[in-house]
Design a protein around this motif. Structure first.
Motif, PDB file in Angstrom:
ATOM      1  N   PRO A   1     -12.547  -1.879  -8.158  1.00 14.79           N
ATOM      2  CA  PRO A   1     -11.174  -2.083  -7.679  1.00 14.79           C
ATOM      3  C   PRO A   1     -10.388  -0.791  -7.460  1.00 14.79           C
ATOM      4  N   VAL A   2     -10.566   0.203  -8.320  1.00 14.66           N
ATOM      5  CA  VAL A   2      -9.769   1.426  -8.105  1.00 14.66           C
ATOM      6  C   VAL A   2     -10.248   2.158  -6.850  1.00 14.66           C
ATOM      7  N   ALA A   3     -11.550   2.133  -6.613  1.00 21.29           N
ATOM      8  CA  ALA A   3     -12.078   2.777  -5.398  1.00 21.29           C
ATOM      9  C   ALA A   3     -11.542   2.050  -4.156  1.00 21.29           C
ATOM     10  N   ALA A   4     -11.506   0.725  -4.232  1.00 21.56           N
ATOM     11  CA  ALA A   4     -11.013  -0.054  -3.098  1.00 21.56           C
ATOM     12  C   ALA A   4      -9.518   0.181  -2.890  1.00 21.56           C
ATOM     13  N   LEU A   5      -8.783   0.212  -3.978  1.00 18.72           N
ATOM     14  CA  LEU A   5      -7.331   0.437  -3.890  1.00 18.72           C
ATOM     15  C   LEU A   5      -7.046   1.803  -3.263  1.00 18.72           C
ATOM     16  N   ARG A   6      -7.800   2.799  -3.698  1.00 24.29           N
ATOM     17  CA  ARG A   6      -7.611   4.155  -3.146  1.00 24.29           C
ATOM     18  C   ARG A   6      -7.913   4.151  -1.644  1.00 24.29           C
ATOM     19  N   GLU A   7      -9.024   3.534  -1.286  1.00 28.19           N
ATOM     20  CA  GLU A   7      -9.430   3.484   0.129  1.00 28.19           C
ATOM     21  C   GLU A   7      -8.370   2.734   0.965  1.00 28.19           C
ATOM     22  N   ASP A   8      -7.870   1.631   0.421  1.00 25.17           N
ATOM     23  CA  ASP A   8      -6.894   0.828   1.182  1.00 25.17           C
ATOM     24  C   ASP A   8      -5.562   1.567   1.308  1.00 25.17           C
ATOM     25  N   LEU A   9      -5.184   2.315   0.275  1.00 23.89           N
ATOM     26  CA  LEU A   9      -3.932   3.085   0.384  1.00 23.89           C
ATOM     27  C   LEU A   9      -4.096   4.234   1.376  1.00 23.89           C
TER      28      LEU A   9
ATOM     29  N   PHE B   1       7.249  -1.667 -11.197  1.00 23.62           N
ATOM     30  CA  PHE B   1       6.113  -0.752 -11.365  1.00 23.62           C
ATOM     31  C   PHE B   1       6.486   0.535 -12.108  1.00 23.62           C
ATOM     32  N   VAL B   2       6.997   0.379 -13.313  1.00 29.85           N
ATOM     33  CA  VAL B   2       7.242   1.551 -14.158  1.00 29.85           C
ATOM     34  C   VAL B   2       6.272   1.608 -15.336  1.00 29.85           C
ATOM     35  N   GLY B   3       5.493   0.543 -15.558  1.00 30.26           N
ATOM     36  CA  GLY B   3       4.537   0.524 -16.663  1.00 30.26           C
ATOM     37  C   GLY B   3       3.206   1.148 -16.251  1.00 30.26           C
ATOM     38  N   ARG B   4       2.123   0.723 -16.916  1.00 28.51           N
ATOM     39  CA  ARG B   4       0.794   1.345 -16.658  1.00 28.51           C
ATOM     40  C   ARG B   4       0.359   1.170 -15.209  1.00 28.51           C
ATOM     41  N   SER B   5       0.575  -0.029 -14.664  1.00 28.37           N
ATOM     42  CA  SER B   5       0.182  -0.257 -13.266  1.00 28.37           C
ATOM     43  C   SER B   5       0.953   0.687 -12.345  1.00 28.37           C
ATOM     44  N   GLY B   6       2.231   0.862 -12.660  1.00 31.26           N
ATOM     45  CA  GLY B   6       3.080   1.735 -11.844  1.00 31.26           C
ATOM     46  C   GLY B   6       2.632   3.182 -11.913  1.00 31.26           C
ATOM     47  N   GLN B   7       2.179   3.587 -13.104  1.00 28.11           N
ATOM     48  CA  GLN B   7       1.722   4.983 -13.232  1.00 28.11           C
ATOM     49  C   GLN B   7       0.475   5.223 -12.382  1.00 28.11           C
ATOM     50  N   LEU B   8      -0.439   4.246 -12.396  1.00 30.05           N
ATOM     51  CA  LEU B   8      -1.633   4.395 -11.554  1.00 30.05           C
ATOM     52  C   LEU B   8      -1.231   4.388 -10.073  1.00 30.05           C
ATOM     53  N   LEU B   9      -0.350   3.480  -9.723  1.00 25.23           N
ATOM     54  CA  LEU B   9       0.100   3.410  -8.336  1.00 25.23           C
ATOM     55  C   LEU B   9       0.730   4.741  -7.920  1.00 25.23           C
TER      56      LEU B   9
ATOM     57  N   HIS C   1       0.664   9.539  -4.705  1.00 23.57           N
ATOM     58  CA  HIS C   1       0.794  10.999  -4.639  1.00 23.57           C
ATOM     59  C   HIS C   1      -0.439  11.611  -3.961  1.00 23.57           C
ATOM     60  N   GLU C   2      -1.628  11.119  -4.382  1.00 24.71           N
ATOM     61  CA  GLU C   2      -2.898  11.614  -3.791  1.00 24.71           C
ATOM     62  C   GLU C   2      -2.925  11.501  -2.272  1.00 24.71           C
ATOM     63  N   ILE C   3      -2.380  10.404  -1.757  1.00 32.45           N
ATOM     64  CA  ILE C   3      -2.483  10.171  -0.306  1.00 32.45           C
ATOM     65  C   ILE C   3      -1.261  10.692   0.447  1.00 32.45           C
ATOM     66  N   GLY C   4      -0.379  11.359  -0.271  1.00 28.15           N
ATOM     67  CA  GLY C   4       0.774  11.975   0.401  1.00 28.15           C
ATOM     68  C   GLY C   4       1.873  10.990   0.753  1.00 28.15           C
ATOM     69  N   LEU C   5       1.908   9.880   0.024  1.00 30.38           N
ATOM     70  CA  LEU C   5       2.983   8.899   0.268  1.00 30.38           C
ATOM     71  C   LEU C   5       3.718   8.652  -1.049  1.00 30.38           C
TER      72      LEU C   5
ATOM     73  N   THR D   1      -4.889  -5.503  -0.694  1.00 33.64           N
ATOM     74  CA  THR D   1      -5.744  -4.738  -1.611  1.00 33.64           C
ATOM     75  C   THR D   1      -5.590  -5.257  -3.039  1.00 33.64           C
ATOM     76  N   TYR D   2      -6.336  -4.646  -3.952  1.00 35.79           N
ATOM     77  CA  TYR D   2      -6.302  -5.078  -5.346  1.00 35.79           C
ATOM     78  C   TYR D   2      -5.020  -4.628  -6.019  1.00 35.79           C
ATOM     79  N   HIS D   3      -4.669  -5.359  -7.059  1.00 33.15           N
ATOM     80  CA  HIS D   3      -3.511  -4.983  -7.870  1.00 33.15           C
ATOM     81  C   HIS D   3      -3.926  -3.819  -8.779  1.00 33.15           C
ATOM     82  N   PRO D   4      -3.022  -2.867  -9.007  1.00 37.30           N
ATOM     83  CA  PRO D   4      -3.397  -1.761  -9.907  1.00 37.30           C
ATOM     84  C   PRO D   4      -3.849  -2.244 -11.281  1.00 37.30           C
ATOM     85  N   SER D   5      -3.363  -3.385 -11.746  1.00 39.76           N
ATOM     86  CA  SER D   5      -3.797  -3.853 -13.077  1.00 39.76           C
ATOM     87  C   SER D   5      -5.287  -4.205 -13.062  1.00 39.76           C
ATOM     88  N   ALA D   6      -5.796  -4.670 -11.914  1.00 40.39           N
ATOM     89  CA  ALA D   6      -7.244  -4.941 -11.816  1.00 40.39           C
ATOM     90  C   ALA D   6      -7.991  -3.618 -11.855  1.00 40.39           C
ATOM     91  N   ALA D   7      -7.436  -2.624 -11.188  1.00 42.21           N
ATOM     92  CA  ALA D   7      -8.064  -1.299 -11.191  1.00 42.21           C
ATOM     93  C   ALA D   7      -8.130  -0.751 -12.617  1.00 42.21           C
TER      94      ALA D   7
END
Ligand code: URA
Length: 209
Positions: free
Chosen positions: A183-191, A70-78, A83-87, A168-174
């Motif tokens: 998917p990004v809303a779901a990923l955020r909620e699940d994290l 996870f160093v590419g685009r998916s990793g950046q979103l992750l 960071h947003e959720i403090g983890l 949860t969804y994969h960041p690439s789907a988000a």
């Protein structure tokens, strides 16, 4: 000689030892021929275990180059969602169902997932996380079997071999569905759910909400 993960992985005594062993894996000849590196996974520096283990599908081109998940685009979103959720990444371990990049980023084949399975099974034991996170369909099927559907399994906190398991969804789907997509809303909620399941870091917000 072909190395059999089912023989070798269970004997690894530490995450670092397993990382050394997996780098020599020759179980999937097509992947061995096309890979640049084996992307074993990342445990935060200086800790024997992690609160959370995030599990993706397989390395992409950038991960294959870097040898880091996870160093590419998916990793950046992750990273930005973590960071947003403090983890932040320093508190989570990250790995993939497959440790080698499938050529052209094709989907992992069932036989490859089966051969690679003992590595992830042992990583889960060694990282000893309180919470497992299946990111996307391949990781979800690893836990629930073929045909498991993210939409039906997310939101509920499952239990797997004594640990909590969040699907949860994969960041690439988000990324594919865009910043306003479901998917990004779901990923955020699940994290956020994941953050609530782990103890707060000294001075940090995870688990505090
Ligand atoms: N996608 C994954 O599933 N894993 C990675 O490491 C990178 C992209």
């Amino acid at each position: 000689m072909i190395l059999d993960p089912a023989q070798v992985a269970p004997a690894a005594r530490t995450w670092q030892e397993l990382t050394g062993l997996v780098r020599g894996c020759t179980a999937c000849p097509e992947l061995v021929a096309s890979r640049t590196t084996v992307v074993a996974g990342a445990l935060p520096d200086g800790v024997p275990a992690a609160d959370v283990l995030l599990i993706g599908e397989a390395p992409g081109a950038q991960e294959d180059e870097a040898g880091v998940p996870f160093v590419g685009r998916s990793g950046q979103l992750l990273d930005s969602l973590l960071h947003e959720i403090g983890l932040p990444r320093q508190r989570v371990a990250v790995t993939n169902v497959l440790k080698c990049r499938p050529p052209g980023n094709r989907k992992p084949r069932r036989v490859e997932v089966g051969r690679c399975r003992p590595w992830l099974a042992r990583q889960i034991e060694l990282a000893d996380p309180r919470v497992l996170v299946a990111l996307g369909g391949t990781a979800t099927e690893w836990f629930f079997g073929a045909g498991a559907r993210i939409a039906a399994l997310r939101v509920t906190v499952h239990h797997w071999q004594g640990r909590s398991l969040v699907v949860t969804y994969h960041p690439s789907a988000a990324i594919r569905f865009g910043p306003r997509g479901a998917p990004v809303a779901a990923l955020r909620e699940d994290l956020r759910t994941v953050a609530r399941l782990v103890p707060p870091a000294a001075g940090g917000p995870a688990g505090d909400e």
